[in-house]
Enzyme design. Structure first.
Site: not given
Ligand code: EPZ
Length: 413
Positions: A22-23, A92, A116, A121-122, A124-125, A302, A394
């Site tokens: 999926k991802n 997402r 989810c 989950r901001p 900002d990055l 995950d 999903r």
């Molecule tokens: C991806 O989400 C995956 N989703 C998630 O899988 C997975 O848990 C996650 O990566 C981490 O490996 C998809 O690929 C669709 P992140 P993503 O940006 O991109 C913080 C599942 O169950 N953050 O790496 O949203 C954020 O809040 C899903 O399949 C900021 O602070 O993950 C989190 O605490 C759930 N600012 C951490 O970073 C930002 O701008 C990791 O988030 C972006 C993220």
């Protein structure tokens, strides 16, 4: 699927081919909107997030066709730059259309994403990275507006965000100058996106490493097979561990699961590896000590919930520490309702093994939390019902049919 009924206590046995990831699939589908040609994706899992993303693409003027595990996406003609808010709010990965549309058209208006609930989950990055590349953005009425083709340049991600890395790579495809991203996430799904984009004509190096370099180049259609889903594989391994079963999984990359294999082996599971297969035989388990989630190549967040389910009856105490998301223990009350002994404090959870779990009626909270509840229910005495089971649809295709094929007594309602 509204709910899933499970009669626990039967060891899972059999062989299963792991579905497409999926991802990995969702970023490829968003990327297809940036490619002026026909993109053919094979090995696609039959999951709801794919259906929603197909509808998002159709709404942008991309023609789509789906047959079994094959998607044909044709974005030869210029299309829209404003995905449908109702659809985008369901997952997402809709935020990845920001980078894809910005790279192609120089502007985009993308709704704030859903997905989810795992904490704040901001974005900002994502936005800081785009700004560093010369893109101005503002949010108005729940729509993220970005204007200006990315200039080019360097951005260092202070945290290896998977989505921000993917979004910046997609935006960089249409930049005026080369783009450097350092501090990039290293997940296999990112390497898969870069491999796909390279096959589509992009000039990218460092995919899957923390330093990615993109030189803008013309893109064209291609045909590509989606990466196997390491999280689906982890889920099946945990289901076998919960039930004292023995499973063979085929069509996967064991290297993408190293921390999960380490934890399950340390807990007493016998796991043998082939080049693209795994076989697990599980018996009585004991605590592996501790499990701490981290960005790849660390222990995947995950897999935290499913592995926690697998260790609910392991002798001893296992300490889980969730460092990636700030609210990813929402599955714990449901596991406690089945008789699990779990003490939470902030980002840590202590699991004390119990002799037996019992069935319960619980509500799914998110995709991987729901998978954990299924695993625990499979190993519990008696019947469980997991409501809000649409979370499973999903990310897990034909989930109940595949459970039943392995000998589980499960019913979708
Ligand atoms: C991806 O989400 C995956 N989703 C998630 O899988 C997975 O848990 C996650 O990566 C981490 O490996 C998809 O690929 C669709 P992140 P993503 O940006 O991109 C913080 C599942 O169950 N953050 O790496 O949203 C954020 O809040 C899903 O399949 C900021 O602070 O993950 C989190 O605490 C759930 N600012 C951490 O970073 C930002 O701008 C990791 O988030 C972006 C993220």
């Amino acid at each position: 699927m509204d709910s899933i009924l499970i009669q626990g206590g039967r060891p899972l046995r059999g062989t299963l081919s792991v579905q497409g990831c999926k991802n990995a699939l969702l970023p490829l589908m968003a990327a297809a909107a940036a490619i002026p040609g026909q993109t053919i994706l094979t090995g696609c899992p039959p999951i709801r997030d794919e259906t929603v993303t197909l509808a998002l693409l159709e709404g942008l003027g991309v023609s789509t066709a789906a047959e079994r595990d094959r998607l044909v996406l044709d974005a030869s003609r210029d299309g829209g730059t404003a995905p449908d808010p109702t659809l985008a709010g369901q997952l997402r990965s809709s935020v990845l259309f920001l980078g894809a549309l910005l790279g192609r058209y120089g502007h985009a208006g993308v709704p704030l994403p859903g997905g989810c609930v795992l904490g704040k989950r901001p974005l900002d990055l994502h936005l800081a990275g785009l700004e560093a590349l010369g893109v101005q953005s503002f949010c108005d009425g729940g729509i993220l507006h970005c204007k200006g083709r990315p200039r080019g340049g360097h951005y260092h991600l202070p945290y290896p965000s998977v989505g921000a890395t993917e979004n910046l790579i997609l935006a960089a495809l249409g930049a005026e100058e080369p783009v450097w991203i350092t501090g990039a996430a290293r997940e296999p799904e990112i390497e898969d996106l870069v491999n796909f984009l390279t096959a589509s004509g992009a000039r990218i190096s460092g995919g899957g490493s923390s330093r990615v370099h993109i030189i803008p180049a013309p893109l064209h259609g291609t045909s590509y097979r989606v990466l196997p889903d390491r999280m689906e594989a982890a889920t099946w391994l945990c289901a076998a561990a919960c039930t004292g079963g023995s499973l063979t999984l085929t069509r996967l990359c064991p290297d993408h699961l190293r921390p999960v294999l380490r934890a399950l082996r340390a807990a007493g599971c016998e796991i043998t590896e082939g080049e693209a297969s795994l076989r697990i035989c599980a018996g009585d388990l004991h605590s592996p000590g501790s499990v701490r989630t981290a960005p790849y190549p660390g222990f995947p967040t995950d897999a935290q919930a499913p592995v926690m389910a697998a260790l609910l009856r392991a002798e001893g105490i296992t300490r889980f520490e969730e460092t990636v998301f700030d609210d990813r223990f929402r599955h714990i009350p449901a596991l406690q309702a089945m008789g699990a002994r779990i003490a939470c404090s902030g980002s840590a959870a202590l699991v004390t093994g119990v002799r037996e779990l019992h069935g319960a009626r619980v509500a799914a909270t998110d995709l991987r939390g729901a998978a954990a509840m299924v695993c625990a229910a499979l190993g519990a005495r008696g019947e469980s019902e997991i409501t809000q089971a649409w979370h499973l649809d999903r990310g897990y295709g034909n989930f109940v049919q595949r459970l039943r094929r392995l000998g589980a007594v499960a019913l979708a309602r």
